[in-house]
Design an enzyme around this catalytic site. Structure first.
Site, mmCIF file in Angstrom:
data_model
loop_
_atom_site.group_PDB
_atom_site.id
_atom_site.type_symbol
_atom_site.label_atom_id
_atom_site.label_comp_id
_atom_site.label_asym_id
_atom_site.label_seq_id
_atom_site.Cartn_x
_atom_site.Cartn_y
_atom_site.Cartn_z
ATOM 1 N N ASP A 133 -7.110 26.168 -2.431
ATOM 2 C CA ASP A 133 -8.141 25.352 -2.830
ATOM 3 C C ASP A 133 -9.430 25.495 -1.766
ATOM 4 O O ASP A 133 -10.421 25.555 -2.469
ATOM 5 C CB ASP A 133 -7.955 23.924 -2.862
ATOM 6 C CG ASP A 133 -6.836 23.518 -4.022
ATOM 7 O OD1 ASP A 133 -6.991 24.334 -4.949
ATOM 8 O OD2 ASP A 133 -6.498 22.271 -4.129
ATOM 9 N N SER A 250 -10.043 12.143 0.635
ATOM 10 C CA SER A 250 -10.206 10.791 0.270
ATOM 11 C C SER A 250 -8.978 10.057 -0.121
ATOM 12 O O SER A 250 -8.663 9.132 0.235
ATOM 13 C CB SER A 250 -11.225 10.913 -0.885
ATOM 14 O OG SER A 250 -11.171 9.437 -1.438
ATOM 15 N N ALA A 271 -9.870 5.403 8.572
ATOM 16 C CA ALA A 271 -9.392 4.691 9.504
ATOM 17 C C ALA A 271 -10.240 3.267 10.095
ATOM 18 O O ALA A 271 -10.764 3.232 11.278
ATOM 19 C CB ALA A 271 -9.079 5.296 10.859
#
Length: 355
Positions: A133, A250, A271
Site C-alpha cells: 500500500d 486511524s 493516545a
C-alpha cells in the site's frame, strides 16, 4: 414461523467504465469522449453497437507506467512478468527511473530496453504499482490531478489498496485489455498553512496527522470545524482520515471504518489524555482548522506518512481536494470482499476448528 427481512442499503456505486474513456488521444488510440456510455454487467447502456465497441477496446495499444518498491526482490520478478504479459497483448510499458535502475541491477531488464520517466511525469493510460500500500500511495501522490487509473499488485504484506495478488498478474493484464474491471473514485484531502511551510505535496489519499515529536510531551491541538470550535485535544496527535485511510493508521488508534465514496472524514486522537475523547465523523465538505501548542515549540505534520516539522505558531487547514484518485479492481471484487478478507471477518482459527 420464520420471517426473513431484507434491507437494501446503497452506500456507493462502483463505476465500470469503457476503456476508451481511459485511453489518451494519441498514437492512434480512440479519443476520449465525455458522452461514452457506461458499461454495466457486460452490456452497453443505450449503445446498440456494444459488440463493435468492445472489439475496439480489445484492440487498444495501451501504455502502462510502472512504479515499484526497490526493497522487495519479489517485486522485480512480478514486474518482469507483468511486462511480458503486456507485450503479448500489444501494449507498451515505461518504468519510473529509480525502479528501472533497480530492475537493471537485478538483471531483469537490459539498459535502454524500455522508456523511463521522472517520478512526477508518468505518461501513460494506466499506472501500475508493484509493492504494498505504501508504494501505491507514492504512485497516487505522483499521479495527482492527472486522473490516471492505478492498478495495485501486492507484493507486500496486507494490501488493502493494492489488493491484486502477484499470482493474478496475467489475469489483471487480460482484464484491462478486455474491459473486465471496476474503477473506484477515492477522495483526496489537502493541507495548507498560513505561511505555506509544506515543502512537499500537500495531498493525501489516506490521512493527514498532526503528531508530537519523538522526544516531546503530548501536545494540545485546538480543532475547529467550519470555524466552529470543536475541542482541544490533549494527546500525542490527531489523525484526519479519508474513507480510504480509515483502515490504516486511524483504525490502529480506534477510528471507524468508512466505505469509499461515503462522503465523510474522521478525526481520531492518538493516545488521548482523556478517556472521554472519541473519534468523530464529519462531512467531507467541511473545513478543519487546527492550531498546536507544544512544550518543544514544534510538532510534525505527516501527509500519508511523509513528515515535516512545523513550529507551534502554525495554523493548519485541512479540506477535501478538488481531484480524486481512481483505483482499479478486478470485476467481481469489491471493497467489502477485500475488507472481509483482509480483516479475516468470520474466520475461526482456534485449534481443532474444522469449519
Amino acid at each position: 414461523m420464520i420471517i426473513i427481512f431484507t434491507v437494501r442499503i446503497t452506500l456507493f456505486q462502483l463505476k465500470t467504465l469503457p476503456l476508451q474513456e481511459l485511453a489518451a488521444a494519441r498514437n492512434g488510440r480512440i479519443p476520449y469522449r465525455k458522452d461514452t456510455k457506461t458499461l454495466q454487467n457486460g452490456k452497453g447502456v443505450g449503445d446498440k453497437s456494444f459488440k463493435k465497441q468492445t472489439r475496439k477496446m480489445q484492440q487498444q495499444r495501451f501504455r502502462f507506467a510502472l512504479f515499484g518498491n526497490s526493497y522487495q526482490p519479489r517485486g522485480g520478478a512480478v514486474a518482469y512478468e507483468f511486462i511480458d504479459h503486456v507485450k503479448r497483448r500489444g501494449g507498451e510499458v515505461c518504468i519510473e527511473k529509480d525502479f528501472y535502475g533497480y530492475l537493471s541491477n537485478l538483471g531483469r531488464i537490459a539498459l535502454g530496453e524500455f522508456d523511463t520517466f521522472e517520478v512526477d511525469q508518468p505518461d501513460a493510460d494506466f499506472v501500475v504499482s508493484i509493492g504494498g500500500d505504501g508504494t501505491l500511495l507514492k504512485a497516487a501522490n505522483h499521479v495527482g490531478e492527472r486522473g490516471l487509473p492505478i492498478i495495485g499488485i501486492n507484493t507486500g504484506r496486507l494490501g488493502f489498496l493494492a489488493d491484486t495478488t502477484d499470482a493474478e498478474t496475467e489475469v489483471t493484464v487480460n482484464a484491462i485489455f478486455d474491459g473486465k474491471f471496476n474503477l473506484e473514485e477515492h477522495a483526496v484531502i489537502e493541507v495548507c498553512t498560513e505561511n505555506g511551510i509544506v515543502a512537499g505535496s500537500p495531498f493525501a489519499l489516506n490521512d493527514i496527522a498532526v503528531l508530537k515529536r519523538d522526544n516531546a510531551s503530548m501536545i494540545s491541538i485546538t480543532a475547529a470545524i467550519n470555524g466552529e470550535y470543536l475541542t482541544t485535544y490533549q494527546a500525542d496527535g490527531l489523525i484526519i482520515s479519508t474513507p480510504t485511510g480509515s483502515t490504516a493508521y486511524s483504525l490502529s488508534n480506534g477510528g471507524p471504518i468508512m466505505a469509499p465514496m461515503s462522503g465523510v472524514l474522521s478525526l481520531t486522537a492518538v493516545a488521548p489524555h482523556s478517556l472521554n475523547v472519541r473519534p468523530i465523523v464529519i462531512p467531507d465538505n467541511a473545513e478543519i482548522s487546527l492550531s498546536v501548542e507544544s512544550r518543544s515549540h514544534s510538532f510534525l505534520i505527516a501527509i500519508d506518512g511523509r513528515s515535516e516539522k512545523c513550529t507551534e505558531n502554525t495554523t493548519i487547514t485541512i479540506r477535501r481536494a478538488r481531484h480524486n484518485i481512481k483505483i482499479m479492481r478486478l470485476a467481481g471484487r469489491n471493497y467489502y470482499s477485500t475488507l472481509r478478507e483482509k480483516m479475516m471477518w468470520g474466520r475461526d482459527n482456534r485449534v481443532g476448528n474444522k469449519s
